[in-house]
Design a protein around this motif. Structure first.
Motif, mmCIF file in Angstrom:
data_model
loop_
_atom_site.group_PDB
_atom_site.id
_atom_site.type_symbol
_atom_site.label_atom_id
_atom_site.label_comp_id
_atom_site.label_asym_id
_atom_site.label_seq_id
_atom_site.Cartn_x
_atom_site.Cartn_y
_atom_site.Cartn_z
ATOM 1 N N ILE A 1 13.880 18.579 2.420
ATOM 2 C CA ILE A 1 12.846 17.717 3.275
ATOM 3 C C ILE A 1 12.200 16.464 2.610
ATOM 4 O O ILE A 1 11.928 16.566 1.236
ATOM 5 C CB ILE A 1 11.711 18.840 3.740
ATOM 6 N N ALA A 2 11.987 15.574 3.168
ATOM 7 C CA ALA A 2 11.429 14.330 2.641
ATOM 8 C C ALA A 2 9.915 14.481 2.567
ATOM 9 O O ALA A 2 9.199 15.235 3.308
ATOM 10 C CB ALA A 2 11.745 13.183 3.710
ATOM 11 N N PRO A 3 9.348 13.639 1.543
ATOM 12 C CA PRO A 3 7.933 13.803 1.334
ATOM 13 C C PRO A 3 7.086 13.459 2.869
ATOM 14 O O PRO A 3 6.081 14.036 3.058
ATOM 15 C CB PRO A 3 7.754 12.684 0.507
ATOM 16 N N GLU A 4 7.409 12.530 3.454
ATOM 17 C CA GLU A 4 6.844 12.172 4.553
ATOM 18 C C GLU A 4 6.537 13.366 5.811
ATOM 19 O O GLU A 4 5.965 13.603 6.258
ATOM 20 C CB GLU A 4 7.303 10.875 5.288
ATOM 21 N N ASP A 5 7.887 14.183 5.713
ATOM 22 C CA ASP A 5 8.024 15.191 6.534
ATOM 23 C C ASP A 5 7.025 16.314 6.104
ATOM 24 O O ASP A 5 6.346 17.045 6.948
ATOM 25 C CB ASP A 5 9.302 15.860 6.770
ATOM 26 N N ILE A 6 6.926 16.631 4.762
ATOM 27 C CA ILE A 6 6.198 17.529 4.365
ATOM 28 C C ILE A 6 4.793 17.189 4.816
ATOM 29 O O ILE A 6 3.936 17.960 5.109
ATOM 30 C CB ILE A 6 6.429 17.679 2.772
ATOM 31 N N TYR A 7 4.278 16.081 4.462
ATOM 32 C CA TYR A 7 3.081 15.383 4.900
ATOM 33 C C TYR A 7 2.798 16.028 6.462
ATOM 34 O O TYR A 7 1.695 16.307 6.657
ATOM 35 C CB TYR A 7 3.030 14.080 4.534
ATOM 36 N N GLN A 8 3.814 15.385 7.189
ATOM 37 C CA GLN A 8 3.253 15.639 8.611
ATOM 38 C C GLN A 8 3.319 17.170 9.076
ATOM 39 O O GLN A 8 2.376 17.569 9.585
ATOM 40 C CB GLN A 8 4.503 14.958 9.592
ATOM 41 N N ARG A 9 4.131 17.681 8.523
ATOM 42 C CA ARG A 9 4.018 19.130 9.101
ATOM 43 C C ARG A 9 2.873 19.787 8.433
ATOM 44 O O ARG A 9 2.614 20.921 8.997
ATOM 45 C CB ARG A 9 5.459 19.727 8.695
ATOM 46 N N VAL A 10 2.533 19.618 7.208
ATOM 47 C CA VAL A 10 1.391 20.280 6.628
ATOM 48 C C VAL A 10 0.188 20.034 7.147
ATOM 49 O O VAL A 10 -0.697 20.657 7.432
ATOM 50 C CB VAL A 10 1.143 19.885 4.923
ATOM 51 N N LEU A 11 0.120 18.701 7.667
ATOM 52 C CA LEU A 11 -1.170 18.045 8.221
ATOM 53 C C LEU A 11 -1.138 18.894 9.564
ATOM 54 O O LEU A 11 -2.423 19.197 10.131
ATOM 55 C CB LEU A 11 -0.547 16.655 8.907
ATOM 56 N N GLN A 12 -0.408 19.410 10.248
ATOM 57 C CA GLN A 12 -0.616 20.054 11.545
ATOM 58 C C GLN A 12 -1.524 21.460 11.349
ATOM 59 O O GLN A 12 -2.405 21.743 12.147
ATOM 60 C CB GLN A 12 0.842 20.568 12.071
ATOM 61 N N ARG A 13 -1.428 22.091 10.142
ATOM 62 C CA ARG A 13 -1.931 23.184 9.905
ATOM 63 C C ARG A 13 -3.131 23.025 9.098
ATOM 64 O O ARG A 13 -4.027 23.876 8.885
ATOM 65 C CB ARG A 13 -1.203 24.308 9.301
ATOM 66 N N TYR A 14 -3.325 21.738 8.288
ATOM 67 C CA TYR A 14 -4.264 21.489 7.364
ATOM 68 C C TYR A 14 -4.496 20.159 7.353
ATOM 69 O O TYR A 14 -4.086 19.327 6.272
ATOM 70 C CB TYR A 14 -3.671 22.012 6.057
ATOM 71 N N PRO A 15 -5.475 19.925 8.250
ATOM 72 C CA PRO A 15 -5.588 18.280 8.538
ATOM 73 C C PRO A 15 -6.110 17.406 7.610
ATOM 74 O O PRO A 15 -6.290 16.307 7.647
ATOM 75 C CB PRO A 15 -6.383 18.403 9.931
ATOM 76 N N MET A 16 -6.735 18.093 6.305
ATOM 77 C CA MET A 16 -7.449 17.312 5.422
ATOM 78 C C MET A 16 -6.466 17.013 4.326
ATOM 79 O O MET A 16 -6.828 16.555 3.284
ATOM 80 C CB MET A 16 -8.675 17.909 5.003
ATOM 81 N N ILE A 17 -5.193 17.179 4.323
ATOM 82 C CA ILE A 17 -4.342 16.731 3.290
ATOM 83 C C ILE A 17 -4.101 15.342 3.339
ATOM 84 O O ILE A 17 -3.895 14.678 4.260
ATOM 85 C CB ILE A 17 -2.970 17.719 3.457
ATOM 86 N N ASN A 18 -3.822 14.941 2.082
ATOM 87 C CA ASN A 18 -3.482 13.404 1.968
ATOM 88 C C ASN A 18 -2.040 13.174 1.520
ATOM 89 O O ASN A 18 -1.476 13.832 0.772
ATOM 90 C CB ASN A 18 -4.768 12.856 0.730
ATOM 91 N N ARG A 19 -1.506 12.149 1.805
ATOM 92 C CA ARG A 19 -0.214 12.023 1.669
ATOM 93 C C ARG A 19 0.238 11.710 0.169
ATOM 94 O O ARG A 19 0.979 12.244 -0.427
ATOM 95 C CB ARG A 19 0.372 10.376 1.939
ATOM 96 N N SER A 20 -0.743 11.096 -0.758
ATOM 97 C CA SER A 20 -0.777 10.854 -2.295
ATOM 98 C C SER A 20 -0.673 12.242 -2.778
ATOM 99 O O SER A 20 -0.159 12.548 -3.850
ATOM 100 C CB SER A 20 -1.817 10.011 -3.050
ATOM 101 N N THR A 21 -1.425 13.346 -2.274
ATOM 102 C CA THR A 21 -1.500 14.706 -2.782
ATOM 103 C C THR A 21 0.012 15.239 -2.727
ATOM 104 O O THR A 21 0.335 15.876 -3.573
ATOM 105 C CB THR A 21 -2.448 15.637 -2.050
ATOM 106 N N VAL A 22 0.477 14.913 -1.679
ATOM 107 C CA VAL A 22 1.893 15.567 -1.277
ATOM 108 C C VAL A 22 2.745 14.813 -2.589
ATOM 109 O O VAL A 22 3.646 15.736 -3.327
ATOM 110 C CB VAL A 22 2.461 15.039 -0.097
ATOM 111 N N TYR A 23 2.711 13.687 -2.702
ATOM 112 C CA TYR A 23 3.703 13.097 -3.850
ATOM 113 C C TYR A 23 3.442 13.661 -5.192
ATOM 114 O O TYR A 23 4.132 14.090 -5.934
ATOM 115 C CB TYR A 23 3.481 11.458 -3.831
ATOM 116 N N ARG A 24 1.909 13.739 -5.570
ATOM 117 C CA ARG A 24 1.467 14.436 -6.762
ATOM 118 C C ARG A 24 1.999 15.696 -6.951
ATOM 119 O O ARG A 24 2.480 16.077 -8.116
ATOM 120 C CB ARG A 24 0.082 13.898 -6.925
#
Lengths: 156, 156
Positions: B47-70
């Motif tokens: 899975i791509a980082p952006e997909d991870i971000y988008q899918r986590v976002l649905q259940r946990y709206p306060m996550i940040n893109r840079s956190t995904v990368y880090r």
DNA sequence: GTGTGTGCAAAGGCTTTGCAATTGC
DNA sequence: GCAATTGCAAAGCCTTTGCACACAC
């Protein structure tokens, strides 16, 4: 003047590559010739677009970065060059006909080993063909793993 | 409350992965758990980082893109996840322990075939080990080639 | 002459980074 | 409480694109 049809001085660029360009209906521009010549010189080096740009720049200062990208795209479309991505995702280009070895890349230290004896992969290629009708090209993507040095360190 | 030590509701995330985090001295943050859970659910999907971000976002709206990368970087550093690059250079992440198949990628149509029978590559792996002391991991990079469909088209 | 190919400059996408605020241990 | 981790916003790459001009054929 051994070849009066050659429109530009292209250094050591072989006629084979130039003929290839012509045959595919692409125009012979200095930029394309320079880029192809560089790829030819770099043989099995697998070079990045930025490196191509920088090295062509030294001999032909009026080339533009976007021309490099567009040229690589066009050449790849007609099958003259190919590209892959190294560990960090950066693109690396090479002449399609220079695919003649496997690349082993150590994912620990990043060192790389070239394997010129392609027959080493014959049985895998045959099996993939028989079972999945897939014509594999092992020379395209590198093969990841641990080099001897890093494997030794890990075991100690 | 089957496990009163579990600090956060992490859906279906297995304790094995959580233990892994703890053992490596990494903090158990909701973000990390969400990302790991997603990777675990995506199993062999890469899975791509952006997909991870988008899918986590649905259940946990306060996550940040840079956190995904880090987070992906950290998890990769400690060996829990790995990543590769598809044909266009985009990154794809997966749990390290889900490396259990070869990926065949058609460089013409981009389709992908999973090969779960790893023994198919045994002879190549053995040969690379004997001749180059290289411990190859064929599951890391995809194998490029032509799928049955595209090979048929080419021959017609 | 015609249409392909190029230069230029700007935009786009993905990823990283600095810093202050937060939070796991 | 302290250090690791996060959010935010900005910057950094690498790459692509629109448009007018140039040039290979």
């Amino acid at each position: 003047m051994e070849d009066q049809h050659r429109p530009l001085e292209a250094g050591g660029l072989t006629n084979a590559v130039i003929e290839d360009l012509r045959r595919r209906g692409l125009r012979l521009t200095p930029q394309r010739l320079m880029i192809l010549e560089l790829l030819e010189q770099s043989k099995d080096e697998h070079i990045a677009p930025e490196d191509i740009y920088q090295r062509v720049l030294q001999r032909y200062p009026m080339i533009n970065r976007s021309t490099v990208y567009r040229t690589l795209d066009v050449l790849e479309e007609v099958g003259m060059v190919r590209h892959g991505h190294v560990e960090d995702g950066a693109a690396r280009y090479h002449l399609a006909r220079d695919c003649r070895h496997l690349h082993l890349i150590c994912h620990k230290c990043g060192c790389s080993i070239d394997v010129t004896d392609l027959s080493i992969a014959d049985s895998l290629i045959r099996a993939l063909s028989e079972r999945f009708s897939f014509q594999a090209d092992l020379t395209h993507f590198p093969i990841s793993g641990l080099c001897a040095g890093c494997a030794a360190k890990r075991n100690s």
